[in-house]
Design a protein around this motif. Structure first.
Motif, short mmCIF file in Angstrom:
data_model
loop_
_atom_site.label_atom_id
_atom_site.label_comp_id
_atom_site.label_asym_id
_atom_site.label_seq_id
_atom_site.Cartn_x
_atom_site.Cartn_y
_atom_site.Cartn_z
N ILE A 13 77.85 35.59 63.79
CA ILE A 13 76.56 36.26 63.79
C ILE A 13 75.89 36.00 65.13
CG2 ILE A 13 76.23 36.14 61.29
CD1 ILE A 13 74.46 33.72 61.67
N THR A 14 75.01 36.90 65.52
CA THR A 14 74.38 36.84 66.84
C THR A 14 72.88 36.67 66.71
OG1 THR A 14 76.09 38.34 67.70
CG2 THR A 14 74.11 38.04 69.05
N ALA A 15 72.33 35.68 67.41
CA ALA A 15 70.89 35.44 67.39
C ALA A 15 70.21 36.30 68.45
CB ALA A 15 70.59 33.97 67.64
N ILE A 16 69.12 36.97 68.06
CA ILE A 16 68.33 37.77 68.99
C ILE A 16 66.85 37.63 68.61
CG2 ILE A 16 70.16 39.46 69.38
CD1 ILE A 16 68.65 41.35 67.51
N ASN A 17 65.97 38.06 69.51
CA ASN A 17 64.55 38.15 69.20
C ASN A 17 64.22 39.60 68.89
OD1 ASN A 17 63.59 35.46 69.41
ND2 ASN A 17 63.81 35.59 71.65
N GLU A 25 71.86 38.93 63.70
CA GLU A 25 72.51 40.17 63.32
C GLU A 25 73.83 39.84 62.64
OE1 GLU A 25 74.07 44.43 65.18
OE2 GLU A 25 73.36 42.83 66.51
N THR A 26 74.02 40.35 61.43
CA THR A 26 75.24 40.09 60.67
C THR A 26 76.32 41.08 61.08
OG1 THR A 26 74.83 41.61 58.83
CG2 THR A 26 73.72 39.46 58.75
N PRO A 27 77.58 40.82 60.70
CA PRO A 27 78.65 41.78 61.02
C PRO A 27 78.41 43.17 60.44
CG PRO A 27 79.57 39.66 60.36
CD PRO A 27 78.10 39.59 60.09
N GLN A 28 77.57 43.25 59.40
CA GLN A 28 77.25 44.55 58.79
C GLN A 28 76.07 45.23 59.44
OE1 GLN A 28 77.56 41.63 56.90
NE2 GLN A 28 79.74 42.05 56.59
N GLY A 29 75.53 44.62 60.51
CA GLY A 29 74.41 45.23 61.23
C GLY A 29 73.05 44.97 60.59
N LYS A 30 72.97 44.01 59.68
CA LYS A 30 71.68 43.66 59.08
C LYS A 30 71.01 42.58 59.93
CE LYS A 30 73.28 44.68 54.38
NZ LYS A 30 73.56 44.12 53.03
N TYR A 31 69.69 42.52 59.87
CA TYR A 31 68.94 41.52 60.61
C TYR A 31 68.19 40.61 59.65
CZ TYR A 31 69.88 44.46 64.66
OH TYR A 31 70.51 45.18 65.65
N TYR A 32 68.52 39.32 59.72
CA TYR A 32 67.87 38.35 58.86
C TYR A 32 67.17 37.29 59.71
CZ TYR A 32 70.77 40.23 55.05
OH TYR A 32 71.36 41.05 54.12
N PRO A 33 65.94 36.89 59.33
CA PRO A 33 65.24 35.85 60.09
C PRO A 33 65.95 34.51 59.94
CG PRO A 33 64.07 36.30 58.05
CD PRO A 33 65.15 37.35 58.16
N SER A 34 65.84 33.67 60.96
CA SER A 34 66.43 32.34 60.86
C SER A 34 65.66 31.52 59.84
CB SER A 34 66.40 31.63 62.22
OG SER A 34 65.08 31.23 62.55
N ILE A 35 66.35 30.63 59.15
CA ILE A 35 65.69 29.79 58.16
C ILE A 35 64.67 28.87 58.83
CG2 ILE A 35 67.56 28.09 58.27
CD1 ILE A 35 65.35 29.01 55.20
#
Length: 244
Positions: A13-17, A25-35
């Motif tokens: 997974i790739t971290a971005i702002n 960003e997950t491999p499926q192209g979803k964006y989840y906030p960091s815990i």
């Protein structure tokens, strides 16, 4: 001491702002906030009060110093668990730059030798479609022969359970993410804290106690984030279809 590794492959997974929020960003192209970002809402009031009390310059210095100290100790633990040779990186032995972190690692090292083995992953990215959060965990391994999420922390002074609650919630989130990604259930979470006085504190918990608090923290973050997004829209004079 040579540590056994039973590495589990995990999708990257790739971290971005994104819109000022740290997300993955997950491999499926979803964006989840960091815990970590999600849990920052819980600590916001206390941190603001502390900053007001000590002043921004002092607060920034303390925060920067603590982050630098913690990052170095974490990397030393990671190198050691990866079976780097005993005369391991000279970069950590440069006393003028790393004296305190190297000394703190020396206090943690016997606990690693005694308690940690059969390492599944280190510094790996995780995410959950169920909770819609992501993050990067320090270590997943057996601790006292029990599969565990292990986080390494440093502190100026000894800590107690009340101060650590966000740590427990964060580690519980990692346990849930790891099970979702691999099918491997992990219930034990371990926080190892080493203080500047050389005290090593071991906090061992069951994730089940903190899952309700994880859900509550995610709900609070989502509400706060949606409120901020709505305020941005309300303040904009150029909303499409709206009169100016």
């Amino acid at each position: 001491m040579k540590f056994n590794h039973e590495t589990v492959e995990l999708p990257p997974i790739t971290a971005i702002n994104k819109d000022g929020v740290r997300v993955y960003e997950t491999p499926q192209g979803k964006y989840y906030p960091s815990i970590t970002t999600v849990l920052s809402i819980r600590n916001k009031k206390g941190i603001m009060e502390w900053r007001k009390r000590v002043g921004d310059d002092v607060a920034n210095y303390i925060a920067r110093t603590a982050a630098n100290r913690g990052t170095k100790v974490h990397h030393m633990c990671e190198d050691y668990l990866n079976n780097v040779e005993k005369d391991w990186p000279e970069k950590w032995k440069e006393h003028t730059k790393h004296f305190l972190p190297y000394t703190l690692f020396g206090q943690v090292r016997p606990h690693l030798d005694k308690n940690v083995n059969n390492i599944l992953s280190q510094e790996c990215g995780l995410y959950s479609d169920k909770y819609r959060v992501a993050g990067r965990v320090d270590c997943i391994a057996e601790y006292n022969q029990i599969p565990s999420i292990i986080d390494f922390k440093t502190s100026t002074r000894e800590r107690n359970d009340e101060w650590n609650e966000s740590y427990y919630i964060q580690a519980s989130a990692y346990a849930e993410m790891f099970e979702e990604r691999t099918g491997i259930e992990i219930n034990q979470i371990v926080i190892l804290v080493v203080t500047e006085d050389g005290v090593v504190q071991e906090f061992v918990k069951d994730k089940g106690e903190y899952l309700p608090k994880l859900i509550e923290a995610i709900d609070d973050f989502t509400t706060d984030w949606e409120k901020e997004e709505n305020e941005k829209v309300d303040e904009s004079p150029a909303v499409i279809g709206a009169p100016v």
